[in-house]
Design a protein around this motif. Structure first.
Motif, PDB file in Angstrom:
ATOM      1  N   ALA A 269      70.765  57.352-111.729  1.00 19.88           N
ATOM      2  CA  ALA A 269      69.632  56.499-111.334  1.00 19.88           C
ATOM      3  C   ALA A 269      69.042  56.979-110.539  1.00 19.88           C
ATOM      4  O   ALA A 269      67.668  57.571-110.008  1.00 19.88           O
ATOM      5  CB  ALA A 269      69.596  55.327-110.835  1.00 19.88           C
ATOM      6  N   ALA A 270      69.936  57.419-108.870  1.00 21.72           N
ATOM      7  CA  ALA A 270      69.318  58.735-107.942  1.00 21.72           C
ATOM      8  C   ALA A 270      69.038  59.738-108.275  1.00 21.72           C
ATOM      9  O   ALA A 270      68.194  59.688-107.530  1.00 21.72           O
ATOM     10  CB  ALA A 270      70.177  58.096-106.734  1.00 21.72           C
ATOM     11  N   ARG A 271      69.749  60.592-108.810  1.00 23.54           N
ATOM     12  CA  ARG A 271      69.341  61.732-109.351  1.00 23.54           C
ATOM     13  C   ARG A 271      67.917  61.843-109.669  1.00 23.54           C
ATOM     14  O   ARG A 271      66.913  63.027-109.573  1.00 23.54           O
ATOM     15  CB  ARG A 271      70.514  62.462-110.344  1.00 23.54           C
ATOM     16  N   ALA A 272      67.270  61.215-110.676  1.00 16.85           N
ATOM     17  CA  ALA A 272      66.662  61.486-111.599  1.00 16.85           C
ATOM     18  C   ALA A 272      65.479  60.709-110.766  1.00 16.85           C
ATOM     19  O   ALA A 272      63.876  61.375-111.117  1.00 16.85           O
ATOM     20  CB  ALA A 272      66.620  59.670-112.726  1.00 16.85           C
ATOM     21  N   ALA A 273      65.660  59.686-109.571  1.00 16.72           N
ATOM     22  CA  ALA A 273      64.445  59.308-108.299  1.00 16.72           C
ATOM     23  C   ALA A 273      64.487  60.571-107.190  1.00 16.72           C
ATOM     24  O   ALA A 273      64.119  61.088-107.315  1.00 16.72           O
ATOM     25  CB  ALA A 273      64.852  58.291-107.684  1.00 16.72           C
ATOM     26  N   TYR A 274      65.590  61.901-106.845  1.00 21.91           N
ATOM     27  CA  TYR A 274      64.969  62.570-105.962  1.00 21.91           C
ATOM     28  C   TYR A 274      65.880  63.983-107.340  1.00 21.91           C
ATOM     29  O   TYR A 274      67.518  63.717-106.952  1.00 21.91           O
ATOM     30  CB  TYR A 274      65.907  62.344-105.086  1.00 21.91           C
ATOM     31  N   PRO A 275      66.269  64.631-107.914  1.00 19.74           N
ATOM     32  CA  PRO A 275      65.939  65.509-108.402  1.00 19.74           C
ATOM     33  C   PRO A 275      66.660  66.659-107.583  1.00 19.74           C
ATOM     34  O   PRO A 275      67.312  67.840-107.856  1.00 19.74           O
ATOM     35  CB  PRO A 275      65.048  65.618-109.679  1.00 19.74           C
TER      36      PRO A 275
ATOM     37  N   SER B  76      68.848  60.006 -98.672  1.00 19.29           N
ATOM     38  CA  SER B  76      69.606  58.882 -99.499  1.00 19.29           C
ATOM     39  C   SER B  76      68.176  57.811 -99.962  1.00 19.29           C
ATOM     40  O   SER B  76      67.286  57.550 -99.702  1.00 19.29           O
ATOM     41  CB  SER B  76      69.742  57.796 -98.194  1.00 19.29           C
ATOM     42  N   VAL B  77      69.080  57.824-101.336  1.00 18.12           N
ATOM     43  CA  VAL B  77      68.701  56.909-102.308  1.00 18.12           C
ATOM     44  C   VAL B  77      68.918  55.645-102.167  1.00 18.12           C
ATOM     45  O   VAL B  77      70.702  55.481-102.579  1.00 18.12           O
ATOM     46  CB  VAL B  77      68.444  57.473-104.084  1.00 18.12           C
TER      47      VAL B  77
ATOM     48  N   LEU C 234      65.046  57.407 -98.251  1.00 16.67           N
ATOM     49  CA  LEU C 234      64.565  57.306 -96.820  1.00 16.67           C
ATOM     50  C   LEU C 234      65.802  59.088 -96.102  1.00 16.67           C
ATOM     51  O   LEU C 234      66.691  58.583 -96.774  1.00 16.67           O
ATOM     52  CB  LEU C 234      65.155  55.661 -95.806  1.00 16.67           C
ATOM     53  N   THR C 235      64.283  59.440 -95.069  1.00 11.90           N
ATOM     54  CA  THR C 235      65.263  60.116 -95.213  1.00 11.90           C
ATOM     55  C   THR C 235      66.510  59.828 -93.654  1.00 11.90           C
ATOM     56  O   THR C 235      65.716  59.133 -93.113  1.00 11.90           O
ATOM     57  CB  THR C 235      64.321  61.458 -93.851  1.00 11.90           C
ATOM     58  N   THR C 236      67.294  60.276 -94.262  1.00 12.77           N
ATOM     59  CA  THR C 236      68.731  59.386 -92.906  1.00 12.77           C
ATOM     60  C   THR C 236      69.656  60.615 -92.506  1.00 12.77           C
ATOM     61  O   THR C 236      68.930  62.043 -92.402  1.00 12.77           O
ATOM     62  CB  THR C 236      69.594  58.527 -93.698  1.00 12.77           C
ATOM     63  N   TRP C 237      70.318  59.978 -91.590  1.00  8.96           N
ATOM     64  CA  TRP C 237      70.810  61.050 -90.679  1.00  8.96           C
ATOM     65  C   TRP C 237      72.276  60.437 -90.024  1.00  8.96           C
ATOM     66  O   TRP C 237      72.112  59.238 -89.560  1.00  8.96           O
ATOM     67  CB  TRP C 237      70.278  61.377 -88.869  1.00  8.96           C
ATOM     68  N   PHE C 238      72.848  61.463 -91.027  1.00  8.99           N
ATOM     69  CA  PHE C 238      74.701  61.064 -91.453  1.00  8.99           C
ATOM     70  C   PHE C 238      74.605  59.397 -91.747  1.00  8.99           C
ATOM     71  O   PHE C 238      75.600  58.635 -91.102  1.00  8.99           O
ATOM     72  CB  PHE C 238      75.319  61.000 -90.303  1.00  8.99           C
ATOM     73  N   GLY C 239      73.495  58.558 -92.667  1.00  7.95           N
ATOM     74  CA  GLY C 239      73.230  57.630 -92.704  1.00  7.95           C
ATOM     75  C   GLY C 239      72.593  57.029 -91.750  1.00  7.95           C
ATOM     76  O   GLY C 239      72.502  55.556 -92.317  1.00  7.95           O
ATOM     77  N   TYR C 240      72.336  56.961 -90.614  1.00  7.01           N
ATOM     78  CA  TYR C 240      71.446  56.191 -90.510  1.00  7.01           C
ATOM     79  C   TYR C 240      70.378  56.415 -90.712  1.00  7.01           C
ATOM     80  O   TYR C 240      69.371  57.027 -90.875  1.00  7.01           O
ATOM     81  CB  TYR C 240      71.759  56.614 -88.875  1.00  7.01           C
ATOM     82  N   THR C 241      69.602  54.815 -90.400  1.00  3.89           N
ATOM     83  CA  THR C 241      68.420  54.820 -91.377  1.00  3.89           C
ATOM     84  C   THR C 241      67.886  55.467 -89.984  1.00  3.89           C
ATOM     85  O   THR C 241      68.009  55.750 -89.006  1.00  3.89           O
ATOM     86  CB  THR C 241      68.056  53.300 -91.136  1.00  3.89           C
ATOM     87  N   PRO C 242      66.250  55.670 -90.509  1.00  3.51           N
ATOM     88  CA  PRO C 242      65.234  56.365 -89.328  1.00  3.51           C
ATOM     89  C   PRO C 242      64.907  55.724 -87.652  1.00  3.51           C
ATOM     90  O   PRO C 242      65.025  56.300 -86.919  1.00  3.51           O
ATOM     91  CB  PRO C 242      64.187  56.107 -90.230  1.00  3.51           C
TER      92      PRO C 242
END
Length: 485
Positions: free
Chosen positions: A95-101, A132-133, A146-154
């Protein structure tokens, strides 16, 4: 703690007189360590305290990032179990791959206990950031990206960057390393000076720990709050200084070199499927498949997790795909809350076997202490209690610095013919050379060693001494000229 020195030179109450001077060598007058501690503490407090305030304020903001994440990103991060059974992780990855191919799969953090599954991708245009999806583990519905950095939220990334480098990149990291390099100096120096003042008084322990509320208003009362609060904070400040230095730019590199020399690094996890010398993966989001790696079959995630669970790993977990066809998957426990769970395994899903295993219990002692110290510094090790303690340290340090500057202000001359903006330094120049010979002989190598290991301690210290000597020489020449004239 950062400005205890400012307490000792007010006209109303001079510091305890130093021991009677002795002579050494060609008539050189020598004193104990007191004048040197006082002068060093004063200058370090005045000049380094602004950097400590920045570190304390930004660190205070960082302590509440878990709560901020919950408020701001609740939709992305939270899922309601409501008695439902989680779907296979492979469906969630699909599902994540479908959202962000686009991009390469970096790692998967399966959701548990009401959290969503985080599927993380890398792409060249993101640089060191990731995409991150977030997927509801019970419905496989994407809840956000979200665009994350080592798992961190923005938000957490922004605050973390503010604390580490003030959003100034590599140059900004100097501020935090300078603060950490001097925090232990001003903390221990303040403690020593306060103990010297109280050592011959009755009820010394109480006077060390509690401010004298009966003291008249002014510098005495301010000094009591400044010093006694610093005593309560000293252990925590030393801890923050030590752990902050471990991942600083220059001192951190020296610390890492020391770990290498002692063979005390976190053990590498071998992911080679055949033979030896294959690539090693650290596990978790610091590894991951690089962009351009072979496509990953998401259905293998379920098999990898089954093997890891059978080998004793429990959540929360991070599953990292292989870097190439000759490498294994890695599964890492990422529970940094005490008692920590940081075991890792390398898994071959085709053979259904564990290729290699690394248990936290088997790590070298220094590697364990470093990992635990960093977790505590980040407010993770003891959960909300850890956050509260860090917040108290930050607020306490800000108060101590405020009282230190207030003492400097209260000690200023106010007579019309001697009016000044702030108080003068508490000890005359030359304290560096008024030490006993034995202290100079022993102390110089120690200071040089510390200056090499902690460059942002050594360089400012050398500058303090140089300026002190130059100004002292200039003033002596000026006085001599006036007298001879």
């Amino acid at each position: 703690m950062s400005l205890t020195s400012a307490r000792a030179a007010e006209p109303a109450e001079a510091p305890p007189p130093p021991a009677a001077p002795s002579t050494s060598g060609a008539g050189r007058r020598t004193y104990g360590l007191g004048p040197l501690l006082l002068r060093l503490h004063f200058y370090a407090g005045v000049l380094v305290a602004p950097f400590l305030v920045l570190a304390a304020v930004t660190g205070l903001a960082y302590t509440i990032t878990p709560q901020l994440d919950t408020v701001i990103y609740g939709t992305e991060l939270r899922a309601e179990p409501a008695g439902r059974t989680a779907l296979p992780v492979s469906e969630q990855v699909a599902a994540a791959r479908a959202a962000y191919p686009d991009g390469a799969l970096s790692y998967v953090a399966p959701g548990a206990d009401g959290t969503t599954t985080q599927v993380v991708f890398t792409a060249p245009e993101l640089g060191e950031n990731q995409h991150s999806v977030y997927v509801d583990p019970y419905t496989a519905q994407v809840t956000g990206e979200l665009t994350t950095w080592f798992g961190y939220t923005p938000v957490r990334t922004w605050i973390d960057d503010l604390h580490r480098n003030l959003h100034l990149g590599a140059v900004g990291r100097h501020y935090s390393e300078l603060a950490a390099s001097w925090l232990w100096v001003v903390a221990l120096g303040g403690l020593a000076l306060w103990w010297r003042r109280q050592r011959r008084t009755r009820g010394r322990a109480r006077r060390m720990l509690l401010p004298d509320l009966a003291a008249r208003k002014g510098v005495r009362r301010t000094r009591g709050w400044h010093a006694s609060t610093g005593v309560w904070l000293v252990v925590g400040l030393l801890f923050l200084s030590a752990t902050g230095l471990t991942w600083s730019r220059y001192a951190g590199a020296n610390f890492g070199a020391g770990l290498d020399a002692l063979d005390a690094r976190t053990p590498a996890l071998s992911t080679a499927l055949t033979g030896a010398g294959g690539p090693a993966a650290g596990g978790g989001h610091h590894g991951g498949a690089p962009t351009g790696a072979p496509p990953v079959d998401p259905t293998a995630v379920d098999q990898v997790l089954r093997i890891a669970h059978a080998d004793g790993l429990t959540g929360p977990l991070e599953v990292t795909p292989p870097a190439d066809a000759s490498s294994a998957w890695t599964v890492a426990e990422v529970d940094n809350v005490w008692p920590v769970r940081l075991d890792r395994v390398a898994v071959d899903p085709v053979a259904g076997t564990v290729v290699d295993r690394s248990d936290f219990a088997d790590w070298p002692l220094l590697a364990k202490l470093s990992s635990l110290g960093i977790s505590a510094h980040m407010g993770l090790l003891f959960g909300p209690v850890n956050q509260i303690l860090l917040a108290a340290l930050a607020v306490g340090l800000i108060c101590v610095i405020f009282w230190g500057y207030r003492m400097w202000w209260q000690r200023r001359p106010t007579r019309a013919d001697r009016r000044a903006v702030v108080g003068a330094p508490p000890v005359a120049r030359g304290a560096w050379w008024q030490l006993p010979t034995w202290a100079i002989v022993v102390g110089l190598p120690v200071v040089f060693l510390l200056g090499w290991a902690l460059p942002l301690f050594g360089i400012p210290l050398a500058a303090f001494i140089a300026v002190d000597l130059v100004v002292a020489a200039w003033r002596r020449r000026r006085v001599s000229g006036v007298r001879s004239g």
